[in-house]
Scaffold this motif. Structure first.
Motif, PDB file in Angstrom:
ATOM      1  N   GLU A 168     -16.648  57.793 -49.587  1.00  0.00           N
ATOM      2  CA  GLU A 168     -15.582  58.780 -49.437  1.00  0.00           C
ATOM      3  C   GLU A 168     -16.005  60.143 -49.959  1.00  0.00           C
ATOM      4  OE1 GLU A 168     -11.911  55.561 -49.867  1.00  0.00           O
ATOM      5  OE2 GLU A 168     -12.860  56.418 -51.644  1.00  0.00           O
ATOM      6  N   LEU A 169     -16.671  60.158 -51.122  1.00  0.00           N
ATOM      7  CA  LEU A 169     -17.120  61.419 -51.707  1.00  0.00           C
ATOM      8  C   LEU A 169     -18.052  62.171 -50.770  1.00  0.00           C
ATOM      9  CD1 LEU A 169     -17.803  63.519 -53.905  1.00  0.00           C
ATOM     10  CD2 LEU A 169     -19.475  61.860 -54.805  1.00  0.00           C
ATOM     11  N   PHE A 170     -19.108  61.510 -50.298  1.00  0.00           N
ATOM     12  CA  PHE A 170     -20.110  62.222 -49.511  1.00  0.00           C
ATOM     13  C   PHE A 170     -19.595  62.587 -48.127  1.00  0.00           C
ATOM     14  CE2 PHE A 170     -23.018  60.697 -52.803  1.00  0.00           C
ATOM     15  CZ  PHE A 170     -23.733  61.861 -53.029  1.00  0.00           C
ATOM     16  N   GLU A 171     -18.699  61.782 -47.591  1.00  0.00           N
ATOM     17  CA  GLU A 171     -18.111  62.178 -46.308  1.00  0.00           C
ATOM     18  C   GLU A 171     -17.274  63.441 -46.474  1.00  0.00           C
ATOM     19  OE1 GLU A 171     -15.720  60.441 -42.459  1.00  0.00           O
ATOM     20  OE2 GLU A 171     -16.405  59.076 -44.017  1.00  0.00           O
ATOM     21  N   MET A 172     -16.476  63.506 -47.541  1.00  0.00           N
ATOM     22  CA  MET A 172     -15.655  64.693 -47.755  1.00  0.00           C
ATOM     23  C   MET A 172     -16.519  65.916 -48.039  1.00  0.00           C
ATOM     24  SD  MET A 172     -12.653  66.031 -47.799  1.00  0.00           S
ATOM     25  CE  MET A 172     -11.232  65.027 -48.239  1.00  0.00           C
ATOM     26  N   LEU A 173     -17.547  65.776 -48.871  1.00  0.00           N
ATOM     27  CA  LEU A 173     -18.427  66.913 -49.151  1.00  0.00           C
ATOM     28  C   LEU A 173     -19.124  67.394 -47.880  1.00  0.00           C
ATOM     29  CD1 LEU A 173     -20.094  65.955 -52.575  1.00  0.00           C
ATOM     30  CD2 LEU A 173     -18.297  67.662 -52.160  1.00  0.00           C
ATOM     31  N   THR A 174     -19.525  66.456 -47.019  1.00  0.00           N
ATOM     32  CA  THR A 174     -20.162  66.835 -45.752  1.00  0.00           C
ATOM     33  C   THR A 174     -19.197  67.612 -44.864  1.00  0.00           C
ATOM     34  OG1 THR A 174     -21.620  64.902 -45.824  1.00  0.00           O
ATOM     35  CG2 THR A 174     -21.311  65.959 -43.686  1.00  0.00           C
ATOM     36  N   LEU A 175     -17.962  67.160 -44.787  1.00  0.00           N
ATOM     37  CA  LEU A 175     -16.973  67.839 -43.955  1.00  0.00           C
ATOM     38  C   LEU A 175     -16.672  69.239 -44.483  1.00  0.00           C
ATOM     39  CD1 LEU A 175     -14.539  64.875 -43.275  1.00  0.00           C
ATOM     40  CD2 LEU A 175     -16.037  65.984 -41.609  1.00  0.00           C
ATOM     41  N   ILE A 176     -16.603  69.384 -45.806  1.00  0.00           N
ATOM     42  CA  ILE A 176     -16.373  70.710 -46.381  1.00  0.00           C
ATOM     43  C   ILE A 176     -17.597  71.596 -46.168  1.00  0.00           C
ATOM     44  CG2 ILE A 176     -15.968  71.986 -48.524  1.00  0.00           C
ATOM     45  CD1 ILE A 176     -14.381  69.545 -49.532  1.00  0.00           C
ATOM     46  N   GLN A 177     -18.778  71.042 -46.409  1.00  0.00           N
ATOM     47  CA  GLN A 177     -20.028  71.794 -46.255  1.00  0.00           C
ATOM     48  C   GLN A 177     -20.187  72.331 -44.834  1.00  0.00           C
ATOM     49  OE1 GLN A 177     -23.623  69.550 -45.681  1.00  0.00           O
ATOM     50  NE2 GLN A 177     -24.697  70.715 -47.269  1.00  0.00           N
ATOM     51  N   THR A 178     -19.800  71.530 -43.853  1.00  0.00           N
ATOM     52  CA  THR A 178     -19.987  71.904 -42.446  1.00  0.00           C
ATOM     53  C   THR A 178     -18.790  72.635 -41.858  1.00  0.00           C
ATOM     54  OG1 THR A 178     -19.206  69.707 -41.772  1.00  0.00           O
ATOM     55  CG2 THR A 178     -21.589  70.004 -42.029  1.00  0.00           C
TER      56      THR A 178
END
Length: 246
Positions: A168-178
């Motif tokens: 969940e953490l890395f998916e959310m960070l990826t979505l924010i990053q992109t």
């Protein structure tokens, strides 16, 4: 002959999967609109962390108690600072552990602000007693559950957890990053855990992320710090790009 939508065998079939997926979009959307819920404080963390006196790990940090305390304080803050239709809701995965702690903290202040997005799993999961009945959602599909987390998320607070929490953490960070997800405050709670688990600087040193990507999250080690950062950020008092604690 009955209509297809009243046939349980058909509705449970492979062919009807798109209908089941669509139902996990339409029903939560309808209910959240009716209840005027659109501000979520998302708490993620392990289902296996119990209250301090029940924790099998000797000398463990009381993450359960601290998650409950932080959720309680955030609910007191929103009750005091925001009109009824603008309240923030504590939203968790609805299960035990850190999820239970956060829902419990919300319910300490106002049970009607305690939400759970439960998922059907063969073990560990089951809705905790502090999720309000009107805000108790049950999902079969992980990706639809994640969609609703992200749809209402105004802040993300991540306590120590296992594979699910990391996913969940890395998916959310990826979505924010992109840029696929609006920028929101993200708190990683528990310095020792995160330092031991992930050396985020390695990503930057190897050129795998940009320097500014390390500002997508904030690390806090005590409830006072997390509370101050979250309330400042949600009130617009923190400039874009969270300050980062080593």
């Amino acid at each position: 002959m009955s209509n297809a939508y009243t046939d349980p065998q058909f509705m449970a079939s492979k062919e009807a999967r798109p209908l089941r997926i669509l139902s996990e979009y339409i029903e939560p959307r309808t209910r959240l609109m009716q209840l005027n819920v659109h501000n979520g404080l998302i708490f993620w963390g392990s289902a296996r962390l119990r209250p301090h006196d029940q924790n099998p790990v000797a000398n463990a940090v009381d993450y359960y108690g601290e998650a409950r305390d932080l959720a309680r304080r955030m609910m007191r803050w929103t009750m005091a600072e925001h009109a009824h239709g603008e309240h923030y809701y504590v939203c968790t995965g609805g299960g035990p552990g850190i999820m239970e702690a956060a829902n419990r903290g919300a319910a300490d202040v106002n049970p009607e602000l305690s939400m759970g997005l439960n998922i059907e799993l063969p073990h560990e999961q089951g809705t905790n007693a502090w999720v309000h009945e009107k805000l108790n959602f049950n999902f079969h599909y992980f990706f639809m559950r994640k969609f609703w987390f992200m749809n209402i998320a105004k802040a993300l607070i991540i306590f120590p957890g296992g594979f699910g929490t990391m996913d969940e953490l890395f998916e959310m960070l990826t979505l924010i990053q992109t840029g696929k997800q609006p920028r929101i405050p993200v708190v990683l709670y528990g310095h020792d855990f995160w330092r031991r688990l992930i050396d985020f600087d390695v990503f930057r040193e190897l050129g795998l992320i940009a320097d500014d990507d390390l500002r997508l999250f904030y690390q806090a080690n005590v409830v006072d710090d997390a509370f101050e950062f979250l309330t400042d950020a949600l009130d617009g008092r923190v400039p874009e790009g969270a300050k980062r604690q080593a």
